[in-house]
Design a protein around this motif. Structure first.
Motif, short mmCIF file in Angstrom:
data_model
loop_
_atom_site.label_atom_id
_atom_site.label_comp_id
_atom_site.label_asym_id
_atom_site.label_seq_id
_atom_site.Cartn_x
_atom_site.Cartn_y
_atom_site.Cartn_z
N PHE A 105 0.83 -1.22 0.00
CA PHE A 105 0.00 0.00 0.00
C PHE A 105 0.86 1.27 0.00
N ARG A 106 2.03 1.19 -0.60
CA ARG A 106 2.96 2.33 -0.61
C ARG A 106 2.48 3.42 -1.57
N GLU A 107 2.37 3.08 -2.84
CA GLU A 107 1.87 4.03 -3.84
C GLU A 107 0.53 3.58 -4.41
N GLU A 108 0.08 2.41 -3.98
CA GLU A 108 -1.23 1.89 -4.39
C GLU A 108 -2.03 1.56 -3.12
N PRO A 109 -2.53 2.59 -2.44
CA PRO A 109 -3.15 2.38 -1.12
C PRO A 109 -4.44 1.57 -1.13
N PHE A 110 -5.03 1.37 -2.31
CA PHE A 110 -6.29 0.62 -2.34
C PHE A 110 -6.22 -0.62 -3.23
N ASP A 111 -5.01 -1.09 -3.46
CA ASP A 111 -4.83 -2.36 -4.17
C ASP A 111 -4.74 -3.47 -3.14
N PHE A 112 -5.89 -4.14 -2.89
CA PHE A 112 -5.97 -5.14 -1.84
C PHE A 112 -5.69 -6.56 -2.34
N ARG A 113 -5.11 -6.67 -3.52
CA ARG A 113 -4.81 -8.01 -4.04
C ARG A 113 -3.69 -8.66 -3.23
N GLN A 162 21.22 -6.95 8.49
CA GLN A 162 21.76 -5.60 8.63
C GLN A 162 21.33 -4.72 7.46
N VAL A 163 21.35 -5.29 6.26
CA VAL A 163 20.96 -4.52 5.06
C VAL A 163 19.48 -4.14 5.13
N TYR A 164 18.64 -5.09 5.49
CA TYR A 164 17.20 -4.81 5.60
C TYR A 164 16.93 -3.80 6.72
N LYS A 165 17.62 -3.95 7.83
CA LYS A 165 17.43 -3.04 8.96
C LYS A 165 17.77 -1.61 8.57
N ASP A 166 18.89 -1.42 7.89
CA ASP A 166 19.30 -0.08 7.45
C ASP A 166 18.29 0.51 6.48
N ILE A 208 15.06 1.69 8.40
CA ILE A 208 15.26 2.94 9.13
C ILE A 208 15.29 4.13 8.17
N ASP A 209 16.10 4.00 7.12
CA ASP A 209 16.25 5.10 6.16
C ASP A 209 14.93 5.40 5.45
N ASP A 210 14.22 4.35 5.06
CA ASP A 210 12.98 4.53 4.31
C ASP A 210 11.90 5.19 5.17
N THR A 211 11.84 4.83 6.43
CA THR A 211 10.85 5.42 7.34
C THR A 211 11.12 6.91 7.53
N GLU A 237 12.77 8.89 5.43
CA GLU A 237 12.61 9.59 4.16
C GLU A 237 11.15 9.72 3.72
N HIS A 238 10.29 8.79 4.14
CA HIS A 238 8.90 8.79 3.67
C HIS A 238 7.92 8.69 4.84
N PRO A 239 7.88 9.70 5.71
CA PRO A 239 6.99 9.63 6.88
C PRO A 239 5.50 9.61 6.50
N PHE A 240 5.13 10.29 5.40
CA PHE A 240 3.73 10.29 4.99
C PHE A 240 3.29 8.90 4.55
N TRP A 241 4.10 8.27 3.69
CA TRP A 241 3.79 6.91 3.25
C TRP A 241 3.70 5.96 4.44
N PHE A 242 4.67 6.10 5.36
CA PHE A 242 4.72 5.22 6.52
C PHE A 242 3.44 5.33 7.34
N THR A 243 2.99 6.57 7.57
CA THR A 243 1.78 6.80 8.37
C THR A 243 0.54 6.29 7.64
N ARG A 244 0.44 6.63 6.36
CA ARG A 244 -0.73 6.20 5.59
C ARG A 244 -0.78 4.68 5.50
N GLN A 245 0.36 4.05 5.29
CA GLN A 245 0.41 2.60 5.19
C GLN A 245 -0.09 1.94 6.48
#
Length: 450
Positions: free
Chosen positions: A262-270, A306-310, A313-316, A318-326
């Protein structure tokens, strides 16, 4: 002599009979849960059963994910022949889950009866029969049924304690239920810190609750934590030298997957797989990002965790709006049911077929679902002493928090439906129309004169 835990009553016979009928109906639907889920629990329970029988060596025994389902299905597999096929083992597993889910229905009736009235207990079970999602999940070797049963046991224990706080049986059921719930759904561990906050709140705002329950609740939380920790360590020790899989790495991977849900497709429930949504932008971006991170793991000699963890953190950041909406969309999605195993145009139940009837069917089951949620809100709004029902709403909050922040599927919220349906029944029963209908049914099912 009567069994004091499950006295044999007319209501019990009806619950068992209707459960069997519902199971037969769901078994013949054109859509079903995957028989073996992602195969892991089935294979690991099968190997553990074969090891106990002496048919395979110890090096074949692994527990790579939640240990609860492996322990749950192993007894059923022990009853089968050592040469049984996977399909034969599935039959043993499904018969076992049907028995367990029927016992759960009997316990749910008693929880509602203990806390409210026999009519509310009956209404709780009727809601499950109106929307028999529990039968659907019973047809797969999954974590859903053992987790559902675990929470039922815990809530049954609490229903005893609210009436008789000193009763050892109630505390035993509560501890064992929550412990096994965590073994089946480790993410449910958040119920422990929420419970701890409830105790702190009661110290300031509800002295009666604190005086009655606080000490024993804290001891129970400690016992559950220790038992859970030791069991998970045992599972890790069994598998450590046999597989590279680990719970921490799995958690980071699932959370990474959830960052694109639901990052850029918030209503794609497939459903999230190659078959259902290969054309999805979010799904494609997830695969592309995964390939980049895999290359980084190899090129920079880093662990995948470690790669996924980094990245998380970085993605959250950088994209607080997406994170909250998701988070909010995932929380909504967790309570919506969409059939992904059948395409709308191929949908068929008897003479009913086609895309139009598919969407009508989806609307029908979700309208029932919405009604159940409304009933729970009615209960919460009208209940003056919500702290007495903390295990009911805390498990819903715990699962919403975890999966809203990581990755969500409706089945992950399924165990909490025990609590949701009982609260909903208690709420809807306060509405005169529902009360009248339930009382009418209760005259026949319970010999009630209301």
């Amino acid at each position: 002599m009567k069994n004091k835990l499950f006295p044999f009553k007319k209501s019990d016979i009806l619950i068992v009979a209707v459960s069997l009928l519902m199971m037969i109906v769901v078994l013949n639907l054109p859509f079903k849960a995957k028989p073996f889920g992602d195969i892991t629990f089935h294979e690991e329970a099968k190997n553990l059963a074969l090891y106990i029988k002496g048919a395979v060596d110890y090096d074949q025994v692994t527990i790579t994910k939640a240990p609860g389902p492996v322990f749950f299905y192993t007894p059923a597999y022990l009853l089968a022949s050592s040469t049984a096929t996977d399909n034969q083992l599935w039959v043993y597993g499904v018969v076992f889950t049907f028995i367990i889910i029927t016992i759960s229905m009997l316990m749910i009736f008693r929880i509602g009866s203990n806390l409210f009235s026999k009519e509310v207990g009956l209404f709780s079970v009727l809601l499950f029969f109106i929307f028999p999602i529990h039968c659907y999940y019973s047809l797969g070797i999954l974590a859903e049924v053992p987790a559902f049963f675990s929470l039922t046991v815990a809530l049954f224990g609490w229903s005893i304690l609210l009436k008789t706080p000193s009763k050892f049986k109630g505390w035993l059921f509560l501890i064992l239920g929550v412990w096994f719930l965590i073994l089946n759904r480790p993410n449910a561990i958040l119920i422990l810190p929420i419970g701890f906050l409830v105790v702190i709140y009661s110290f300031f705002k509800n002295k009666d609750f604190f005086k009655t329950f606080a000490k024993k609740l804290l001891i129970s939380f400690f016992c559950i934590g220790v038992m859970g920790f030791l069991t998970l360590k045992l599972a890790k020790a069994i598998s450590s030298s046999k597989t590279s899989s680990d719970q921490v790495g799995l958690l980071y991977y699932v959370a990474f997957q959830g960052r694109f849900q639901f990052r850029e497709e918030p209503f794609d429930f497939r459903f999230w797989d190659d078959t259902v949504r290969p054309d999805s932008k979010d799904y494609q971006n997830w695969k592309s990002a995964g390939a980049i991170l895999s290359a980084k793991t190899e090129n920079e000699n880093l662990t995948s965790s470690q790669v996924y963890k980094d990245f998380l953190i970085d993605d959250t950041i950088e994209h607080p709006f997406w994170f909250t909406r998701q988070f909010f969309v995932k929380s909504l999605y967790g309570h919506i049911y969409v059939i992904n195993s059948v395409k709308p145009e191929t949908f068929k139940i008897g003479p009913i077929k086609g895309a139009a009837f598919y969407w009508m069917f989806i609307a029908l089951i979700n309208s029932v679902n919405i009604l159940i949620i409304i009933g729970a809100f009615v209960f919460i709004r009208k209940q003056r002493n919500l702290i007495n029902y903390w295990p009911f709403w805390s498990i819903i909050i715990a699962l919403l928090l975890f999966h809203g922040l990581t990755y969500m599927e409706p089945r992950y919220m399924f165990p909490a439906r025990v609590a949701l349906y009982i609260m909903s029944a208690a709420g809807l029963y306060q509405i005169k129309w529902f009360q009248k209908k339930v009382n009418f049914i209760a005259k026949f099912a319970l010999n009630s004169r209301r």
